[in-house]
Motif scaffolding. Structure first.
Motif, PDB file in Angstrom:
ATOM      1  N   LEU A 165      97.172 -21.142  12.549  1.00 11.98           N
ATOM      2  CA  LEU A 165      97.428 -20.030  13.468  1.00 11.98           C
ATOM      3  C   LEU A 165      97.653 -20.586  14.868  1.00 11.98           C
ATOM      4  CD1 LEU A 165      94.467 -17.917  12.090  1.00 11.98           C
ATOM      5  CD2 LEU A 165      96.887 -17.558  11.586  1.00 11.98           C
ATOM      6  N   LYS A 166      98.605 -20.008  15.562  1.00 14.03           N
ATOM      7  CA  LYS A 166      98.943 -20.518  16.890  1.00 14.03           C
ATOM      8  C   LYS A 166      98.814 -19.441  17.955  1.00 14.03           C
ATOM      9  CE  LYS A 166     102.583 -23.223  17.273  1.00 14.03           C
ATOM     10  NZ  LYS A 166     103.994 -23.590  17.046  1.00 14.03           N
ATOM     11  N   ASP A 167      98.656 -19.917  19.174  1.00 11.74           N
ATOM     12  CA  ASP A 167      98.699 -19.046  20.343  1.00 11.74           C
ATOM     13  C   ASP A 167      99.843 -19.584  21.186  1.00 11.74           C
ATOM     14  OD1 ASP A 167      98.376 -17.630  22.643  1.00 11.74           O
ATOM     15  OD2 ASP A 167      96.349 -18.355  23.095  1.00 11.74           O
ATOM     16  N   GLY A 168     100.985 -18.963  21.082  1.00 13.09           N
ATOM     17  CA  GLY A 168     102.161 -19.499  21.749  1.00 13.09           C
ATOM     18  C   GLY A 168     102.515 -20.842  21.141  1.00 13.09           C
ATOM     19  N   ASP A 169     102.535 -21.870  21.979  1.00 14.63           N
ATOM     20  CA  ASP A 169     102.934 -23.184  21.498  1.00 14.63           C
ATOM     21  C   ASP A 169     101.770 -24.035  21.002  1.00 14.63           C
ATOM     22  OD1 ASP A 169     105.586 -22.782  21.950  1.00 14.63           O
ATOM     23  OD2 ASP A 169     105.519 -23.531  24.019  1.00 14.63           O
ATOM     24  N   ARG A 170     100.565 -23.551  21.224  1.00 16.05           N
ATOM     25  CA  ARG A 170      99.439 -24.411  20.855  1.00 16.05           C
ATOM     26  C   ARG A 170      98.681 -23.890  19.634  1.00 16.05           C
ATOM     27  NH1 ARG A 170      93.949 -23.422  24.014  1.00 16.05           N
ATOM     28  NH2 ARG A 170      93.325 -24.421  22.069  1.00 16.05           N
ATOM     29  N   ILE A 171      97.891 -24.765  19.086  1.00 14.76           N
ATOM     30  CA  ILE A 171      97.130 -24.418  17.891  1.00 14.76           C
ATOM     31  C   ILE A 171      95.931 -23.556  18.277  1.00 14.76           C
ATOM     32  CG2 ILE A 171      95.394 -26.290  17.743  1.00 14.76           C
ATOM     33  CD1 ILE A 171      97.820 -25.357  14.945  1.00 14.76           C
ATOM     34  N   ALA A 172      95.563 -22.619  17.424  1.00 10.68           N
ATOM     35  CA  ALA A 172      94.433 -21.744  17.750  1.00 10.68           C
ATOM     36  C   ALA A 172      93.435 -21.615  16.611  1.00 10.68           C
ATOM     37  CB  ALA A 172      94.943 -20.366  18.150  1.00 10.68           C
ATOM     38  N   GLY A 173      93.870 -21.906  15.392  1.00 10.76           N
ATOM     39  CA  GLY A 173      92.940 -21.745  14.282  1.00 10.76           C
ATOM     40  C   GLY A 173      93.595 -21.956  12.933  1.00 10.76           C
ATOM     41  N   ALA A 174      92.853 -21.641  11.891  1.00 10.02           N
ATOM     42  CA  ALA A 174      93.359 -21.819  10.532  1.00 10.02           C
ATOM     43  C   ALA A 174      92.822 -20.710   9.646  1.00 10.02           C
ATOM     44  CB  ALA A 174      92.922 -23.176   9.992  1.00 10.02           C
ATOM     45  N   PHE A 175      93.660 -20.308   8.703  1.00 12.42           N
ATOM     46  CA  PHE A 175      93.274 -19.283   7.737  1.00 12.42           C
ATOM     47  C   PHE A 175      93.074 -19.953   6.380  1.00 12.42           C
ATOM     48  CE2 PHE A 175      94.152 -15.967   4.615  1.00 12.42           C
ATOM     49  CZ  PHE A 175      93.376 -14.919   5.103  1.00 12.42           C
ATOM     50  N   ALA A 176      91.985 -19.587   5.696  1.00 11.32           N
ATOM     51  CA  ALA A 176      91.637 -20.302   4.465  1.00 11.32           C
ATOM     52  C   ALA A 176      90.988 -19.363   3.454  1.00 11.32           C
ATOM     53  CB  ALA A 176      90.684 -21.442   4.799  1.00 11.32           C
ATOM     54  N   TYR A 177      90.861 -19.859   2.231  1.00 12.17           N
ATOM     55  CA  TYR A 177      90.056 -19.119   1.235  1.00 12.17           C
ATOM     56  C   TYR A 177      89.062 -20.094   0.617  1.00 12.17           C
ATOM     57  CZ  TYR A 177      93.007 -21.373  -2.319  1.00 12.17           C
ATOM     58  OH  TYR A 177      93.662 -22.306  -3.088  1.00 12.17           O
ATOM     59  N   ASP A 178      87.926 -19.556   0.162  1.00  9.42           N
ATOM     60  CA  ASP A 178      86.998 -20.432  -0.561  1.00  9.42           C
ATOM     61  C   ASP A 178      87.266 -20.293  -2.048  1.00  9.42           C
ATOM     62  OD1 ASP A 178      84.955 -18.676  -1.983  1.00  9.42           O
ATOM     63  OD2 ASP A 178      84.736 -17.912   0.053  1.00  9.42           O
ATOM     64  N   ARG A 179      87.151 -21.411  -2.748  1.00 11.95           N
ATOM     65  CA  ARG A 179      87.488 -21.401  -4.173  1.00 11.95           C
ATOM     66  C   ARG A 179      86.475 -20.586  -4.969  1.00 11.95           C
ATOM     67  NH1 ARG A 179      91.123 -25.295  -5.176  1.00 11.95           N
ATOM     68  NH2 ARG A 179      90.580 -25.749  -7.322  1.00 11.95           N
ATOM     69  N   GLU A 180      85.204 -20.700  -4.559  1.00  7.37           N
ATOM     70  CA  GLU A 180      84.153 -20.112  -5.377  1.00  7.37           C
ATOM     71  C   GLU A 180      84.329 -18.610  -5.587  1.00  7.37           C
ATOM     72  OE1 GLU A 180      80.248 -21.473  -4.403  1.00  7.37           O
ATOM     73  OE2 GLU A 180      79.308 -19.712  -5.311  1.00  7.37           O
ATOM     74  N   ARG A 181      84.544 -17.893  -4.508  1.00  7.95           N
ATOM     75  CA  ARG A 181      84.647 -16.433  -4.638  1.00  7.95           C
ATOM     76  C   ARG A 181      86.027 -15.897  -4.259  1.00  7.95           C
ATOM     77  NH1 ARG A 181      81.015 -16.368  -7.574  1.00  7.95           N
ATOM     78  NH2 ARG A 181      78.822 -16.606  -7.044  1.00  7.95           N
ATOM     79  N   GLY A 182      86.849 -16.768  -3.713  1.00  9.24           N
ATOM     80  CA  GLY A 182      88.168 -16.296  -3.288  1.00  9.24           C
ATOM     81  C   GLY A 182      88.127 -15.484  -2.000  1.00  9.24           C
ATOM     82  N   ARG A 183      87.029 -15.635  -1.251  1.00 10.03           N
ATOM     83  CA  ARG A 183      86.925 -14.905   0.023  1.00 10.03           C
ATOM     84  C   ARG A 183      87.701 -15.639   1.111  1.00 10.03           C
ATOM     85  NH1 ARG A 183      80.596 -14.978  -0.876  1.00 10.03           N
ATOM     86  NH2 ARG A 183      81.281 -17.129  -1.026  1.00 10.03           N
ATOM     87  N   PHE A 184      88.162 -14.863   2.088  1.00 10.33           N
ATOM     88  CA  PHE A 184      88.935 -15.466   3.175  1.00 10.33           C
ATOM     89  C   PHE A 184      88.038 -15.960   4.293  1.00 10.33           C
ATOM     90  CE2 PHE A 184      92.511 -12.543   1.669  1.00 10.33           C
ATOM     91  CZ  PHE A 184      93.080 -13.554   0.921  1.00 10.33           C
ATOM     92  N   ARG A 185      88.513 -17.009   4.958  1.00  9.15           N
ATOM     93  CA  ARG A 185      87.797 -17.569   6.105  1.00  9.15           C
ATOM     94  C   ARG A 185      88.769 -17.704   7.261  1.00  9.15           C
ATOM     95  NH1 ARG A 185      83.392 -20.879   4.629  1.00  9.15           N
ATOM     96  NH2 ARG A 185      82.793 -20.454   2.474  1.00  9.15           N
ATOM     97  N   LEU A 186      88.293 -17.389   8.437  1.00  9.97           N
ATOM     98  CA  LEU A 186      89.091 -17.612   9.633  1.00  9.97           C
ATOM     99  C   LEU A 186      88.378 -18.654  10.482  1.00  9.97           C
ATOM    100  CD1 LEU A 186      91.365 -16.872  11.612  1.00  9.97           C
ATOM    101  CD2 LEU A 186      89.867 -15.101  12.522  1.00  9.97           C
ATOM    102  N   PHE A 187      89.057 -19.753  10.740  1.00  7.42           N
ATOM    103  CA  PHE A 187      88.493 -20.803  11.579  1.00  7.42           C
ATOM    104  C   PHE A 187      89.185 -20.761  12.932  1.00  7.42           C
ATOM    105  CE2 PHE A 187      87.794 -22.280   7.265  1.00  7.42           C
ATOM    106  CZ  PHE A 187      86.487 -22.733   7.315  1.00  7.42           C
ATOM    107  N   ARG A 188      88.404 -20.517  13.983  1.00 10.18           N
ATOM    108  CA  ARG A 188      88.948 -20.608  15.337  1.00 10.18           C
ATOM    109  C   ARG A 188      88.618 -21.996  15.850  1.00 10.18           C
ATOM    110  NH1 ARG A 188      88.950 -15.255  17.910  1.00 10.18           N
ATOM    111  NH2 ARG A 188      88.861 -16.430  19.847  1.00 10.18           N
ATOM    112  N   ALA A 189      89.593 -22.680  16.413  1.00 12.02           N
ATOM    113  CA  ALA A 189      89.345 -24.049  16.878  1.00 12.02           C
ATOM    114  C   ALA A 189      90.224 -24.363  18.072  1.00 12.02           C
ATOM    115  CB  ALA A 189      89.613 -25.044  15.755  1.00 12.02           C
TER     116      ALA A 189
END
Lengths: 603, 251
Positions: A165-189
């Protein structure tokens, strides 16, 4: 959708092999908060498979070695397409990175006076690979893992990132899922380090595990970063060929380093028949001289079995094509013959190559101390990847870094064995350091919730469709096609067919359906991996079509010679404004004068 | 080509059962190949962990015909294919889905063990000297691929579920590697005796028997550690000093 867990870090590292662990350790040491995401359990990443050793000019075994020799060996092996700044930093810093592992508990094999032992490997002028028998990778990943778990790093195991995930030209985070339950995760970085490894699963015969689907290259590409050198895929000359179920599993170059020889069905050491001009002066004239080299005679030159991997792989292909192959379509790798030269050869082999002994005994019913192995080339490594700055490892996207196999530059057109483990230490550390610095200098980016929603919809799409084929089917066809049309020997027509084939596979991938639910469902995971596999395959095909010459890992039957005009640029691909892949030829900066002097001196 | 029959445990934390599959087998196939074939053609959502497929990563642990083994290193030609081959998840850990279990406890345990603490470097350049024989001895423990089959088979964990009181054979091997590392200066003996519960092991050697890396877990790791713990805890001189300090400090 809308339902996801959020995590926030200064630095997010994606991938927990050697590069990811080393980056995470460094970022934590710089005082930033660090999250580490990996697709498998911790400690299972591909680094664990590395066998031969880690290259570093420690000069413990041969005091003529130094960073300059390692640097020139790396450029020569890479056919001068390398990012020379990376090759310089790598050669200079690798010894410290190896010694540092010892402070963290690693135990390498020793010289008689108690220092780290080093072994011979292809393309390295002197014995340079620190090792632990033939399971150096296990030693390294375990050392990094066991050190890393005490550094305050938060580890998210079995979590797969699908979108950056980006904010304009720079990186802002990542979207993911966990294998165990298939739940989504949002990582802000504030900064992200990609350390996701390679692309081997794009091919049928590979030494790589299911994880190697080109995730990092694809994530970076779709986030707007440039990829470079994607035409350069390394086919390791020695993979197992029989029985069929083990085809592709790696047989370490260490076998040849310990005196193993390659033979065709006539019993000829065919490697002596084709020695490239630029290696002639450093290659043994006779089998006897080659043997002395493997036993540490400093006046002997290396046997032709230890020429670079690209060359050895092609010679093996030639023997097979011309009818001098082994019964199952490979050639013979014989370590058992050292018994004519060494007392207690069987014990020696088991000691030096324990996991190879074990692997053949258990999987192929072959005792390598008495019987030659059948081997053939296997897709092993990609030299290309995310284009990065040599010092900082930052990609062309602000705040997005890459280290290890996912990054391009160090290895140019062909990687030397042992330079991967050192690569991931040197540049894992650098990526961690500079990502931490970036995080300190920048506020967190804004997360665009629409982008998050879209990522969630894309991930769930295979469940919403029905009646399509399974993702395994599409994956297998892609692997067959890449193997057959874009493999070790390439020609224009076949690659054009592959390019068309990819178009059809993209369409089929968009229609795959999955059975079951989101709970640990490999069918779903495979469907999501297809995007990355297809993206990197397309990058490989386009770059390979553009390079109308043969160099390193890229061999064109229609342009079999090296062309000096092609030594001046790297192929770079980026996502165009229309969403299509665009290729440009990026000139290679001129070698710094002091480095040029070193290259000329050591030619 | 011949067909072989398999019974694979399918289910999750709320329960499951063995499901019959039949698949074609060819020369040299291992159990993991058969599982993959079933997954690709008949059960796309069949959950299984794997990575290297060469016995090096320790991901594909399962119970094959009741025996804890790595699926990638179990050849079909060594099994009786006249009967269906049963493939079940490790039973000492909570099931997640099909052949995948929740092994996260192992990772938490490892974190509790004090990390490597080297003595000061031996040489001015910051390096150490070690002899190959010292390396060889410790490398036996460091060969461990963390497949957790030893944990799976250990009756203290499997039958008695003493996960809170006993770290299991894997982490005794891990501790042995640290304790016998020639450079290490840390002391882990008191935790071994107390929090890590080494006394629970009654050396039945089940762990040694299932180790795919042939680490002599009981003889070379656990017994030497037990001896060190005993020496440390029951050293008469230490006891005497302990008694004396108690007296002095007593009320």
């Amino acid at each position: 959708m809308g339902d996801y867990q959020t995590h926030e870090y200064d630095v997010l590292v994606i991938g927990a092999g050697g590069a990811g662990l080393r980056a995470a350790i460094e970022a934590a040491a710089q005082g930033t908060t660090v999250g580490l995401v990996c697709k498998s359990l911790l400690g299972k990443a591909h680094t664990v498979m590395a066998e031969g050793g880690v290259a570093a000019a420690l000069a413990n075994v041969d005091d003529r070695d130094n960073w300059k020799v390692h640097f020139t060996d790396t450029l020569r092996g890479g056919q001068y397409l390398n990012n020379w700044r990376m090759a310089e930093l790598h050669a200079k810093e690798a010894p410290d990175r190896v010694r540092e592992l010892e402070a963290w508990g690693a135990m390498f094999d020793r010289t008689p006076d108690g220092r780290i032992l080093q072994r011979n490997f292809g393309g390295h002028k002197y014995p340079r690979l620190a090792h632990v028998g033939d399971r150096t990778g296990l030693e390294m990943i375990r050392t990094l893992q066991d050190h890393g778990i005490h550094q305050g790093i938060e580890v998210h195991m079995e979590v797969t990132v699908t979108t950056l995930l980006k904010d304009g030209d720079r990186i802002a985070g990542a979207f993911a899922y966990d294998r165990e339950r298939g739940r989504f995760r949002l990582f802000r970085a504030r900064a992200i380090v990609l350390a996701t490894g390679g692309i081997g699963r794009a091919f049928r015969i590979t030494s790589n595990s299911w994880e190697y689907t080109g995730d990092g290259q694809s994530l970076a590409y779709h986030a707007g970063a440039a990829l470079q050198d994607m035409e350069f895929v390394q086919f390791h000359p020695t993979g197992m060929v029989w029985p069929p179920s083990v085809r592709g599993i790696l047989v370490t170059e260490g076998v040849r380093g310990e005196g193993g020889v390659l033979l065709n069905s006539k019993g000829e050491r065919f490697m002596f028949q084709d020695i490239p001009e630029n290696y002639r002066a450093q290659t043994a004239d006779t089998p006897e001289e080659g043997w002395r080299y493997t036993q540490g005679d400093k006046n002997a030159r290396r046997p032709p079995e230890l020429l670079t991997r690209d060359h050895v792989a092609r010679c093996i292909m030639r023997e097979v094509r011309e009818g001098r192959g082994s019964p199952h379509g490979g050639v013979f790798l014989d370590i058992a013959q050292i018994k004519e030269k060494l007392p207690k050869a069987a014990e020696h082999i088991k000691k030096k190559l324990p996991s190879m002994y074990h692997q053949f005994k258990q999987l192929a019913d072959i005792d390598i101390t008495t019987t030659p192995m059948e081997i053939g080339p296997t897709t092993h490594y990609v030299m290309g990847g995310v284009r990065v700055d040599g010092d900082t490892q930052m990609s062309t996207v602000s705040g997005l870094f890459a280290a290890g196999e996912v990054a391009a530059g160090l290895h140019g057109a062909n990687r030397l064995g042992g330079n991967s483990l050192s690569d991931l230490l040197v540049f894992g550390r650098r990526a961690g350091e500079y990502a931490a610095r970036f995080a300190k200098d920048h506020q967190p980016g804004r997360i665009n919730s629409e982008e998050v929603e879209a990522a969630g919809r894309e991930a769930l799409a295979p469940f919403d469709r029905s009646g399509g084929e399974s993702a395994y089917q599409v994956q297998h066809e892609l692997q067959d096609m890449m193997q057959d049309l874009v493999g070790i020997v390439r020609v224009e027509k076949e690659m054009e067919r592959a390019a068309e084939g990819l178009g059809a596979l993209w369409q089929r991938a968009a229609k795959t359906t999955v059975v079951g639910n989101r709970e640990y469902n490999p069918g779903w995971h495979t469907a999501l991996d297809l995007k990355a596999l297809l993206t990197v395959s397309e990058a490989i095909v386009r770059s390979a079509l553009a390079r109308k010459e043969s160099r390193g890992g890229h061999f064109r039957d229609d342009f079999p010679a090296k062309d000096p005009a092609y030594q001046t640029f790297n192929c770079v691909v980026e996502k165009g404004l229309d969403g299509g892949m665009r290729l440009r030829k990026e000139p290679i900066p001129e070698l710094r004068p002091d480095l040029k002097a070193i290259v000329d001196e050591l030619k | 080509m011949t067909q072989a029959r398999f019974q694979v445990w399918r289910g999750n934390s709320s329960g499951g059962k063995l499901v019959d599959y039949s698949t074609e087998i060819s020369e040299g196939m291992v159990v993991l190949d058969a599982i993959h074939q079933i997954q690709a053609t008949q059960a796309n959502d069949l959950a299984v962990r794997w990575n290297c497929k060469a016995g090096k990563c320790g991901s594909c642990s399962a119970e094959i015909n009741g025996q804890p083994r790595l699926m990638c290193m179990t050849r079909l030609n060594e099994l009786d294919l006249g009967e269906p081959v049963t493939v079940e998840p490790m039973r000492a850990f909570p099931p997640v889905r099909d052949l995948v279990t929740d092994v996260s406890w192992n990772f938490r345990v490892k974190k509790q063990i004090k990390k490597f603490k080297p003595r000061p470097p031996d040489a001015p350049d910051g390096t150490w000297r070690m002899q190959q024989e010292d390396v060889d001895r410790v490398q036996e423990y460091r060969k461990c691929i963390e497949c957790f089959l030893c944990q799976d088979v250990c009756h203290v964990l499997r039958d008695h579920q003493l996960h809170e009181e006993f770290v299991g054979p894997r982490y005794l091997v891990y501790t042995a590697a640290l304790e016998m590392h020639p450079l290490d200066t840390e002391d882990r003996l008191s935790e071994l005796r107390k929090a890590h519960g080494i006394g629970y092991c009654n050396i039945t050697k089940c762990c040694t028997n299932v180790c795919p890396e042939s680490i002599r877990i009981t003889d070379n790791a656990i017994i030497p550690l037990k001896e060190r713990v005993m020496d440390d805890a029951f050293d008469p001189l230490v006891k005497l000093i302990g008694l004396m300090t108690k007296k002095v400090a007593g009320p």
